[in-house]
Design an enzyme around this catalytic site. Structure first.
Site, PDB file in Angstrom:
ATOM      1  N   TYR A  95       0.835  -1.204   0.000  1.00 15.89           N
ATOM      2  CA  TYR A  95       0.000   0.000   0.000  1.00 15.89           C
ATOM      3  C   TYR A  95       0.874   1.260   0.000  1.00 15.89           C
ATOM      4  O   TYR A  95       0.643   2.210  -0.757  1.00 15.89           O
ATOM      5  CB  TYR A  95      -0.890  -0.054   1.241  1.00 15.89           C
ATOM      6  CG  TYR A  95      -1.868   1.074   1.440  1.00 15.89           C
ATOM      7  CD1 TYR A  95      -3.057   1.128   0.722  1.00 15.89           C
ATOM      8  CD2 TYR A  95      -1.631   2.064   2.400  1.00 15.89           C
ATOM      9  CE1 TYR A  95      -3.979   2.147   0.938  1.00 15.89           C
ATOM     10  CE2 TYR A  95      -2.546   3.079   2.626  1.00 15.89           C
ATOM     11  CZ  TYR A  95      -3.711   3.118   1.889  1.00 15.89           C
ATOM     12  OH  TYR A  95      -4.615   4.122   2.114  1.00 15.89           O
ATOM     13  N   LYS A 102       1.080   4.146  -2.810  1.00 16.90           N
ATOM     14  CA  LYS A 102       0.684   5.510  -2.453  1.00 16.90           C
ATOM     15  C   LYS A 102       1.805   6.520  -2.713  1.00 16.90           C
ATOM     16  O   LYS A 102       1.549   7.658  -3.103  1.00 16.90           O
ATOM     17  CB  LYS A 102       0.248   5.564  -0.986  1.00 16.90           C
ATOM     18  CG  LYS A 102      -1.099   4.882  -0.726  1.00 16.90           C
ATOM     19  CD  LYS A 102      -2.193   5.409  -1.636  1.00 16.90           C
ATOM     20  CE  LYS A 102      -3.592   5.086  -1.158  1.00 16.90           C
ATOM     21  NZ  LYS A 102      -4.614   5.516  -2.134  1.00 16.90           N
TER      22      LYS A 102
END
Length: 303
Positions: A165, A169
Site C-alpha cells: 500500500y 501511495k
C-alpha cells in the site's frame, strides 16, 4: 472566496462508501455533476456490484443534484475509458477526477504474497494511471482539468504491514509531480491528498473516540480546495479530524566531497552537512537535483 462547482463535471472513483462517497456528495452539493464510480467489492478487492454506486447516486438525486453510477474496475483500462465516455456523453466534459479507489491487503513484508503486493499496486497506482490517461485528452482539449491523487501517510512516512500500500501511495506522488508539470500548459492542475479517516478500511484498528474524531467528512474540505478552479498544483495536502498539513519532498543544500579515491570516507565524514535540513528546498522539478550537484562541483574549481 466561494468554492463553486456549478457547471463542472466530476468523476470520483471508489465513491460507493467511505471517503469517496463524502467526496461525491460534497461536490454534488456545490453544484457539480458527479459520475459515481464503485466496483462494489470488498475491502480486500473481491466481488463486485453496482448497488454501492447507485445508492450514492440516489442520495445525490434526492438532494437535487445530478449524478450517474458506474461500476467499472479501475484496473480495466477499456472499462475506465468507457466510464469517461459515459460522463462526456451525458454532460459534454470532465473537469475533475478524484482518484480514490483502493483496496488493502495488509501483512508484514516477510509474510506477504507477491500477488497481494501486485494487486494493491494494480488498483491504487495503475487504477489512477488508467483514469488519468482516459481523462487527459478530454482535459487537454477543453484546456481545464483538476486531478486529485489519494496518497497516504503510509506512503509518505511508512507504516508496519503496508509495504504494498505504501509503495503504491508514494508512487502516486511521483505520478502527480510529472503530470502537474506536463499538464500546466493546458491548465490541468494535479495534487495529492493524504487523508486520515475512519472508514471501512480502518474498522477495528482504532478506539471509538479516535474514530469519532476521524470522520471522513473532515477530509472533504481539502479535496474541494484541491479540485477547485483556484486550486494549487503539485501540492501534497494531509488532512484528518479537521486539521490540515502540507507534506513536502525536499532537497538539502548538500556538500561537495569530490570523486577521488577517498570520496566514500569523505562522504562519511561530511554526513551531517549532507543531511542538514537548514536551507532545504522544494525543487520545481527533478532537474534541480542535478543543477545543485553540478553547481557545487563547479564552485570548487572557481567556475
Amino acid at each position: 472566496m466561494d468554492l463553486d462547482f456549478k457547471g463542472r463535471v466530476a468523476i470520483v472513483t471508489g465513491a460507493g462508501g467511505g471517503l469517496g462517497r463524502q467526496h461525491a456528495l460534497a461536490l454534488a452539493a456545490r453544484g457539480a455533476k458527479v459520475l459515481v464510480n464503485d466496483l462494489g467489492g470488498s475491502r480486500e478487492g473481491s466481488g463486485g456490484s453496482a448497488s454501492a454506486a447507485e445508492t450514492v447516486v440516489a442520495e445525490i438525486r434526492a438532494a437535487g443534484g445530478e449524478a450517474l453510477a458506474n461500476a467499472a474496475s479501475v484496473t480495466d483500462f477499456a472499462a475506465v475509458q468507457a466510464m469517461v465516455q459515459q460522463a462526456v456523453d451525458a454532460w459534454g466534459r470532465v473537469d475533475i477526477l478524484v482518484n480514490n479507489a483502493g483496496i488493502l491487503r495488509d501483512k508484514s513484508f516477510a509474510k506477504m504474497e507477491l500477488d497481494d503486493f501486485r494487486l494493491v499496486l494494480d488498483v491504487h497506482l495503475m487504477g489512477s494511471v488508467h483514469c488519468c490517461k482516459a481523462v487527459w485528452p478530454v482535459m487537454t482539449a477543453q484546456q481545464y482539468g483538476r486531478i486529485l491523487m489519494t496518497t497516504s501517510s503510509s506512503g509518505l512516512f511508512g507504516n508496519f504491514g503496508q509495504s504494498n500500500y505504501g509503495a503504491a501511495k508514494m508512487a502516486l506522488v511521483g505520478l502527480m509531480q510529472t503530470l502537474a508539470i506536463e499538464g500546466a500548459k493546458s491548465n490541468i492542475r494535479v495534487n495529492s491528498l493524504a487523508p486520515t479517516a475512519a472508514t471501512r478500511m480502518t474498522e477495528g484498528l482504532m478506539p471509538e473516540a479516535v474514530l469519532a474524531a476521524l470522520k471522513p467528512e473532515a477530509v472533504v474540505p481539502a479535496m474541494l480546495v484541491l479540485c477547485a478552479e483556484q486550486a494549487p498544483t503539485r501540492r501534497i495536502l494531509c488532512a484528518g479530524a479537521g486539521t490540515f498539513e502540507a507534506a513536502h519532498i525536499t532537497l538539502t543544500q548538500g556538500a561537495w566531497v569530490g570523486i577521488g579515491p577517498d570520496a566514500p570516507e569523505e562522504l562519511l565524514a561530511q554526513w551531517d552537512a549532507v543531511v542538514d535540513r537548514v536551507g532545504d528546498s522544494v525543487p520545481d522539478s527533478g532537474a534541480a537535483q542535478g543543477t545543485n550537484e553540478v553547481g557545487l562541483a563547479l564552485a570548487q574549481f572557481g567556475h
